[in-house]
Design an enzyme around this catalytic site. Structure first.
Site, PDB file in Angstrom:
ATOM      1  N   ASP A 119      25.814  28.401  59.161  1.00 22.55           N
ATOM      2  CA  ASP A 119      26.172  28.249  60.569  1.00 22.55           C
ATOM      3  C   ASP A 119      24.711  28.285  61.614  1.00 22.55           C
ATOM      4  O   ASP A 119      23.913  28.934  61.025  1.00 22.55           O
ATOM      5  CB  ASP A 119      27.309  28.866  61.368  1.00 22.55           C
ATOM      6  CG  ASP A 119      27.740  28.503  62.560  1.00 22.55           C
ATOM      7  OD1 ASP A 119      27.628  27.125  62.535  1.00 22.55           O
ATOM      8  OD2 ASP A 119      28.245  29.259  63.322  1.00 22.55           O
TER       9      ASP A 119
HETATM   10  C1  LIG Z   1      24.680  22.689  47.828  1.00 23.19           C
HETATM   11  C2  LIG Z   1      24.904  23.405  49.344  1.00 23.19           C
HETATM   12  C3  LIG Z   1      25.418  24.699  49.495  1.00 23.19           C
HETATM   13  C4  LIG Z   1      24.348  22.756  50.453  1.00 23.19           C
HETATM   14  C5  LIG Z   1      24.372  23.269  51.790  1.00 23.19           C
HETATM   15  C6  LIG Z   1      23.916  22.421  52.701  1.00 23.19           C
HETATM   16  C7  LIG Z   1      24.027  23.236  54.093  1.00 23.19           C
HETATM   17  C8  LIG Z   1      22.891  23.691  54.699  1.00 23.19           C
HETATM   18  C9  LIG Z   1      25.183  22.735  54.901  1.00 23.19           C
HETATM   19  C10 LIG Z   1      25.613  23.511  56.177  1.00 23.19           C
HETATM   20  C11 LIG Z   1      26.702  22.457  56.863  1.00 23.19           C
HETATM   21  C12 LIG Z   1      27.165  22.725  58.339  1.00 23.19           C
HETATM   22  C13 LIG Z   1      27.998  21.815  58.690  1.00 23.19           C
HETATM   23  C14 LIG Z   1      26.908  23.770  58.850  1.00 23.19           C
HETATM   24  C15 LIG Z   1      27.582  24.458  60.025  1.00 23.19           C
HETATM   25  O1  LIG Z   1      26.475  24.747  61.004  1.00 23.19           O
HETATM   26  P1  LIG Z   1      25.605  24.003  62.028  1.00 23.19           P
HETATM   27  O2  LIG Z   1      24.462  23.385  61.616  1.00 23.19           O
HETATM   28  O3  LIG Z   1      26.440  22.852  62.589  1.00 23.19           O
HETATM   29  O4  LIG Z   1      25.585  24.999  63.237  1.00 23.19           O
HETATM   30  P2  LIG Z   1      25.730  24.704  64.560  1.00 23.19           P
HETATM   31  O5  LIG Z   1      25.807  23.295  65.191  1.00 23.19           O
HETATM   32  O6  LIG Z   1      26.463  26.015  65.134  1.00 23.19           O
HETATM   33  O7  LIG Z   1      24.246  24.882  65.096  1.00 23.19           O
END
Ligand SMILES: CC(C)=CCC/C(C)=C/CC/C(C)=C/COP(=O)(O)OP(=O)(O)O
Length: 188
Positions: free
Chosen positions: A42
């Site tokens: 997150d």
């Molecule tokens: C293979 C593997 C494990 C890949 C992972 C790739 C990755 C970093 C996925 C995160 C995806 C996501 C929707 C995070 C939510 O937080 P956000 O970034 O939307 O947070 P915010 O909006 O609260 O800042």
């Protein structure tokens, strides 16, 4: 001359960092080590926004951060690590963002499969958890390949939660139970 001093200073800082890291790990491994640690990915977009970066760069930075956390966990002997990566709710984001994340996951899963990856170097078995049918086909195929390729790794387990959400889990848990004749009663 200046270059030599700079190189020397860098090496000194590098080796003292390594020494401190080893020392810290010795102390930590004396205490009880958790069997299972879970991470929720997150704040990637907020991180990017604060630094005037693109959202994509934020996600990439998030992935790198989680990989170094996982490496520490393997080194400390944590047996199970769960990463909550992409929930069903995340499909509500813009089409471009969802596509970016699917492409990123595909790229990273392929990277995890490489011989020199953190997963293979540490004997980690990968499990993808969630309703995998909802993933883009290339991502699903790569995820299945990763599970198969690491199925003989026994040192630790990495559970990557994708396309999951509690209501979907309840629906899919209920169906086989119903087929087995399990009776449900309404909770008050
Ligand atoms: C293979 C593997 C494990 C890949 C992972 C790739 C990755 C970093 C996925 C995160 C995806 C996501 C929707 C995070 C939510 O937080 P956000 O970034 O939307 O947070 P915010 O909006 O609260 O800042």
């Amino acid at each position: 001359m200046l270059k030599t001093i700079d190189g020397l200073a860098r090496r000194l800082v590098g080796s003292s960092f390594l020494y401190m890291r080893r020392f810290l790990f010795r102390i930590l491994s004396v205490g009880p080590i958790p069997n299972h640690i879970a991470f929720i990915l997150d704040g990637n977009r907020r991180y990017a926004k604060q630094r005037n970066m693109t959202e994509g760069t934020g996600y990439r930075a998030g992935f790198l951060a989680v990989m170094s956390m996982l490496k520490y966990c393997y080194e400390l002997g944590v047996k199970y690590m769960t990463v909550y990566a992409f929930s069903i709710e995340n499909f509500k984001r813009s089409q471009e963002e969802v596509q970016y994340l699917m492409d990123l996951m595909l790229e990273k899963i392929k990277g995890l499969l490489k011989q020199e990856s953190v997963v293979n170097e540490n004997g980690v078995r990968i499990h993808f958890v969630g309703n995998l049918k909802l993933l883009d086909k290339p991502v699903r195929v790569a995820a299945e390949k990763a599970m198969h390729a690491t199925s003989n790794n026994t040192k630790s387990n990495l559970l990557i939660c994708v396309t999951y959400t509690s209501t979907d889990e309840i629906v899919h848990a209920e169906h086989p139970a119903k087929r087995n004749g399990t009776k449900f009663r309404k909770l008050a």
